[in-house]
Design a protein around this motif. Structure first.
Motif, mmCIF file in Angstrom:
data_model
loop_
_atom_site.group_PDB
_atom_site.id
_atom_site.type_symbol
_atom_site.label_atom_id
_atom_site.label_comp_id
_atom_site.label_asym_id
_atom_site.label_seq_id
_atom_site.Cartn_x
_atom_site.Cartn_y
_atom_site.Cartn_z
ATOM 1 N N GLU A 24 5.158 6.987 2.401
ATOM 2 C CA GLU A 24 4.848 6.145 1.314
ATOM 3 C C GLU A 24 5.432 4.691 1.592
ATOM 4 O OE1 GLU A 24 5.885 5.798 -3.172
ATOM 5 O OE2 GLU A 24 4.485 7.113 -2.775
ATOM 6 N N LEU A 25 6.740 4.843 2.117
ATOM 7 C CA LEU A 25 7.289 3.702 2.428
ATOM 8 C C LEU A 25 6.572 2.777 3.663
ATOM 9 C CD1 LEU A 25 9.784 1.559 1.874
ATOM 10 C CD2 LEU A 25 11.070 2.851 3.630
ATOM 11 N N ILE A 26 6.199 3.595 4.665
ATOM 12 C CA ILE A 26 5.705 2.833 5.745
ATOM 13 C C ILE A 26 4.220 2.074 5.395
ATOM 14 C CG2 ILE A 26 4.396 3.381 8.009
ATOM 15 C CD1 ILE A 26 6.773 5.326 8.429
ATOM 16 N N LEU A 27 3.531 2.848 4.123
ATOM 17 C CA LEU A 27 2.203 2.268 3.846
ATOM 18 C C LEU A 27 2.388 1.188 2.898
ATOM 19 C CD1 LEU A 27 0.279 5.634 2.875
ATOM 20 C CD2 LEU A 27 -0.273 4.193 4.604
ATOM 21 N N LYS A 28 3.459 1.099 2.253
ATOM 22 C CA LYS A 28 3.912 -0.239 1.441
ATOM 23 C C LYS A 28 4.468 -1.316 2.058
ATOM 24 C CE LYS A 28 5.106 2.449 -2.870
ATOM 25 N NZ LYS A 28 6.220 2.788 -3.748
ATOM 26 N N TRP A 29 5.012 -0.862 3.097
ATOM 27 C CA TRP A 29 5.893 -2.033 3.740
ATOM 28 C C TRP A 29 5.541 -1.837 5.418
ATOM 29 C CZ3 TRP A 29 11.790 -2.265 4.556
ATOM 30 C CH2 TRP A 29 12.200 -3.471 5.066
ATOM 31 N N PRO A 30 4.493 -2.279 5.862
ATOM 32 C CA PRO A 30 3.992 -2.247 7.178
ATOM 33 C C PRO A 30 4.967 -2.910 8.233
ATOM 34 C CG PRO A 30 2.013 -2.690 5.895
ATOM 35 C CD PRO A 30 3.302 -2.925 5.078
#
Length: 117
Positions: A87-93
């Motif tokens: 989820e973090l990777i999706l929110k913060w590419p």
């Protein structure tokens, strides 16, 4: 029956799972389209996280790819570490580099303590 996703990242997480499962089976969008009787452009939109509802077509795709209902609509914010990282990777590419640096630091600390045992 259509259901609205509870959290904004749920659809992106599901889309990523669908894409990974389709690719793991070696299927193109067009091949999967024929197998599940859902137009390939709609499958593509779902994989890119551009849907807002859990539609019958999305349920057909998930059933075909054996993606369970509990993984389709999580009850709340992610609590397990892999899902939180995803989820973090999706929110913060672009945060992968930072996350990898943190992991490198943890591994180095474990090695200095005797291998992490």
């Amino acid at each position: 029956m259509t259901t609205r996703f509870k959290h904004p990242t749920d659809i992106r997480l599901l889309g990523r799972r669908i894409m990974e499962a389709r690719r793991a089976r070696g299927l193109t969008l067009e091949e999967m389209s024929r197998l599940v009787d859902v137009h390939y452009t709609q499958i593509s939109r779902i994989e890119r996280g551009q849907a807002a509802l859990l539609s019958k077509n999305m349920q057909k795709i998930c059933k075909f790819l054996d993606i369970s209902e509990t993984r389709i609509m999580p009850a709340g914010p992610p609590t397990d570490l892999p899902q939180r990282v995803e989820e973090l990777i999706l929110k913060w590419p672009g945060c992968e580099t930072l996350l990898l640096s943190i992991l490198d630091g943890v591994e180095a600390a474990l090695e200095s303590r005797g291998g992490g045992n």
